[in-house]
Design an enzyme around this catalytic site. Structure first.
Site, PDB file in Angstrom:
ATOM      1  N   ALA A  58      -2.466   3.566   3.297  1.00 55.83           N
ATOM      2  CA  ALA A  58      -3.610   3.334   2.393  1.00 55.83           C
ATOM      3  C   ALA A  58      -4.317   2.007   2.675  1.00 55.83           C
ATOM      4  CB  ALA A  58      -3.144   3.353   0.934  1.00 55.83           C
ATOM      5  N   THR A 101       0.852  -1.204   0.000  1.00 58.83           N
ATOM      6  CA  THR A 101       0.000   0.000   0.000  1.00 58.83           C
ATOM      7  C   THR A 101       0.878   1.240   0.000  1.00 58.83           C
ATOM      8  OG1 THR A 101       0.069   0.159   2.405  1.00 58.83           O
ATOM      9  CG2 THR A 101      -1.803  -1.041   1.415  1.00 58.83           C
ATOM     10  N   ASP A 102       0.326   2.332  -0.487  1.00 57.31           N
ATOM     11  CA  ASP A 102       0.964   3.606  -0.172  1.00 57.31           C
ATOM     12  C   ASP A 102       0.857   3.747   1.349  1.00 57.31           C
ATOM     13  OD1 ASP A 102       2.143   6.049  -0.117  1.00 57.31           O
ATOM     14  OD2 ASP A 102       0.919   6.925  -1.705  1.00 57.31           O
ATOM     15  N   TRP A 103       1.706   4.605   1.899  1.00 57.42           N
ATOM     16  CA  TRP A 103       1.814   4.668   3.366  1.00 57.42           C
ATOM     17  C   TRP A 103       0.497   5.147   3.995  1.00 57.42           C
ATOM     18  CZ3 TRP A 103       5.353   2.161   1.497  1.00 57.42           C
ATOM     19  CH2 TRP A 103       6.505   1.765   2.177  1.00 57.42           C
TER      20      TRP A 103
END
Ligand code: BGC
Length: 757
Positions: A232, A228-230
């Site tokens: 997300a 995930t993006d940080w």
């Protein structure tokens, strides 16, 4: 194998622990099984390794290192070899710093010039972005370090980037927003991919099975892991089921607990957990096997070499937008530098890619031995009276032959986390340029910007050198380019519009409540401006050099192919100027008579070449199916219609030098299952349909002609009118207008449908 064996020994808790981070930058270690915590770091224009307190917005400390030009800048180099070299250099640095995965590159499309993070993205063109990103990833991974391209996908604005919902149709999604990722997966095999924060058509990307499994893995063959993006991560079971593997950053173990609970409650199949753990471990074990264990730490020599690379990249990326013969500067001229950025240049963007530079060069110091004088001209903090600063500059200009104004966007204008309000430079800078242009002296503008800017003064100045965000060597590179020790060779990787409201996303950016409808469809960037025949400030692919290049002898090795073949197009390029230099030879393709809406032309090849004065070379491009295809929603795939195609080669999208034609015969049929309301022309587009229905329609047309159904005074045009009318009617109309019975129409359809897939 190794991971499968380990997984078989793991408890559910141990497996679940591997699906989220151990801390902000590491995966979870399992000491009992000898699995260490692996570290990942932001890039991609340098290494942001944080050893103290962590953050994802670039505010807190990270190690001192070299900052390279940002992606928007590098993209203008159109140089895949340099991208690869950068990737290799970053891979080496990761090894020196014991980093297993680099979080980059960013390859979202530039839908609007005001996206705050455009400086981290390559282009408005998916082919260019895909090629450059692939070269970068190949470079990083050749050093045994995993790359993690981001942000997958349709993350094209910063406003509500964590919650917004991008509404995108299937064709636009695949043709524009996924193509670069697809090329990258197929050409460079990234070990990981970072999914975006936002939603796509109502589903968060971290839970989007269509994107993470159906497209990424099943269609394209991605075999790495998805992180995930940080921040997300959402519902754990949904994420794992969709194809998500790792949730970052690590924290209070909520994700781990939720995974265990979901498996125990029978809501999540443990086999899916095993798969995700396997995918993560496989990548990190690959890193163990391929990265050197004994890389010495960074030192003065490595930093020096990296800085030199930063300079090479900056010099090859700068775009000379305009030049009325004032550049390169002559040694005997009195030069006045104006502008704060000559002393304290803007050279990188803000946010998670922010680098703690070892040393940044500025143009004033770099030009110290060239007898340059300097005035400040404007004040980005707005504490000094800008009128007084302008007056000072105008007075100083009296003693100069050439004024070089360093202008651009202050750091507060563009960053990760918010979008720009418009594409204007600060008002006092526009005024300063205007005032100095009225002195009658030669005026050169040097720009520092992470995205397109408006230039209301463009007709009044003599030259514009766009350095963009050029990294640590910015000052030195600028000076060498100004005085001709380096020759500009960059080309714009995004169109510079005249004004923001010209941009196709203008009415739908950032969307109601941050939910943008991508209503402009496939028409982003030059695809739109060309289709609308709109004037722009500078077109895609534009950039001047101090050399002059001529193009001749275009040739093609076949004039007719099927979409399963390739075709080669070659052209001679001569350096007819006085300077050694580099040229970006660009190839665009367009379909001559498309039945669906298609852009006037699309980039399908580019090559950067270097030539001495008087030297020439022959450049060859190989085109394949995708060079001619569009994405057809009926087929859910790329499709090549049988047609003639123009292949254009030139120095920019607006400077085509030579064109050749090729006929491409499609070998794939659009799906059949025709019904009585299917338009006749859709059936004729299918090869089998044409075989059966074609003769029937020919008879109808001939009969109409014989019966005097065409307006004879119109001649051939009368026949064409009738043909057009017939072909767009539903096939049932053949019965409605008495040309055959309904039963016969149905029989015809049954016959066609029985042979069409
Ligand atoms: C950014 C990512 C970055 C991550 C870690 C996020 O806010 O969107 O690009 O890699 O933070 O810093």
């Amino acid at each position: 194998m190794k991971s499968a064996e380990l997984i078989s020994k793991m408890t559910l808790q141990e497996k679940a622990s591997l699906l989220s981070g151990g801390d902000f930058w590491h995966t979870q270690a399992i000491d009992r099984l000898g699995i260490k915590g692996y570290m990942m770091c932001d890039g991609p224009n340098g290494l942001r390794k944080q050893e103290g307190s962590p953050d994802h917005l670039g505010k807190k400390e990270s190690i001192k290192t070299v900052c390279y030009p940002s992606a928007n800048t590098l993209a203008s180099s159109f140089d895949v070899d340099l991208e690869k070299k950068l990737g290799q250099s970053l891979g080496d640095e990761c090894n020196r710093e014991h980093i297993s995965m680099l979080l980059g590159p960013g390859l979202n499309m530039k839908r609007s010039p005001v996206c705050g993070r455009n400086f981290e993205y390559f282009s408005e063109d998916p082919y260019l972005a895909g090629k450059l990103a692939s070269a970068f990833v190949e470079g990083v991974q050749s050093k045994g370090v995993a790359a993690c391209p981001k942000h997958f996908a349709t993350n094209n604005q910063e406003y509500r980037r964590m919650s917004g919902n991008s509404i995108v149709d299937e064709r636009t999604l695949h043709e524009i927003y996924l193509t670069a990722f697809e090329m990258l997966v197929k050409e460079a095999g990234p070990k990981s991919i970072m999914c975006a924060y936002n939603q796509l058509n109502g589903t968060y990307l971290s839970e989007n099975k269509y994107m993470l499994t159906d497209v990424l893995r099943d269609k394209w063959g991605f075999d790495g892991f998805v992180v995930t993006d940080w921040g997300a991560g959402k519902g754990p079971a949904k994420g794992v089921e969709a194809g998500l593997d790792l949730v970052m950053p690590g924290g209070p173990k909520d994700h781990e607990k939720a995974i265990i609970a979901a498996v125990e409650a029978g809501e999540l199949d443990e086999a899916l957990v095993d798969k995700a753990v396997g995918r993560i471990l496989d990548v990190f074990f690959w890193n163990d096997d391929n990265a050197p264990k004994d890389a010495a730490p960074s030192n003065e020599a490595t930093s020096k070499a990296d800085y030199e690379l930063a300079r090479e990249l900056a010099e090859n990326s700068a775009v000379l937008l305009k030049n009325n013969r004032v550049l390169p500067l002559k040694k005997d001229k009195k030069i006045l530098f104006v502008g704060e950025f000559a002393k304290t240049p803007r050279y990188q963007g803000s946010g998670s890619s922010h680098i703690n530079s070892i040393c940044v060069s500025n143009a004033l110091d770099a030009a110290a031995d060239r007898g340059v004088s300097y005035v400040r001209g404007y004040d980005t903090s707005n504490t000094k009276d800008s009128y007084i600063l302008r007056e000072e500059a105008v007075q100083a200009a009296e003693n100069a032959d050439v004024i070089v104004i360093f202008a651009g966007l202050p750091a507060s204008y563009e960053s990760e986390g918010f979008d720009r309000d418009d594409i204007n430079l600060p008002r006092e800078q526009d005024k300063l340029i205007d005032d100095l242009a009225h002195t009658g002296k030669k005026v050169v503008v040097v720009l520092h910007n992470g995205g397109a800017v408006a230039m209301p003064w463009i007709d009044k100045v003599d030259a514009v050198l766009d350095m963009m965000l050029a990294g640590d060597a910015v000052g030195e590179a600028t000076v060498r380019l100004l005085w001709g020790e380096a020759n500009p060779s960059g080309k714009l990787a995004e169109t510079y519009p005249i004004k923001l409201s010209d941009n196709p996303s203008f009415l739908n950016f950032p969307g109601e409540h941050g939910n943008p409808v991508y209503a402009e469809g496939i028409y982003i960037g030059y695809r739109y401006y060309e289709k609308k025949r709109m004037p722009v400030l500078f077109p895609f692919g534009h950039g001047l050099t101090y050399s002059e290049f001529e193009y001749s002898n275009i040739s093609i090795d076949k004039d007719s192919i099927t979409d399963q073949d390739t075709v080669n197009v070659s052209i001679d390029v001569w350096n007819v100027g006085r300077y050694a230099g580099k040229e970006v030879v660009q190839l665009y393709v367009s379909e001559n008579a498309p039945r669906v809406s298609r852009p006037h032309k699309e980039l399908k090849g580019f090559k950067k070449i270097e030539l001495n004065p008087g030297e020439s070379t022959r450049v060859t491009f190989t085109l394949d199916k995708r060079s001619f295809a569009y994405y057809d929603e009926r087929l859910h795939d790329f499709y090549v219609p049988s047609d003639d195609y123009s292949i254009m080669v030139g120095a920019s999208s607006a400077d085509i030098r030579h064109t050749v034609q090729v006929h491409v015969e499609g070998t794939v049929d659009l799906p059949g299952n025709f019904i009585t309301f299917t338009p006749i022309e859709d059936i004729l587009e299918n090869r089998k349909g044409k075989e059966i229905l074609g003769p029937v329609i020919d008879k109808v047309l001939a009969a109409n002609d014989q019966e005097g159904g065409n307006d004879e005074s119109l001649g051939e045009a009368g026949k064409k009118m009738f043909e057009k009318m017939i072909k767009e009617m539903p096939v049932l109309s053949l019965a409605s207008f008495g040309m055959m019975s309904v039963d016969d129409v149905q029989k015809l359809l049954d016959q066609i449908n029985s042979v069409v897939e």
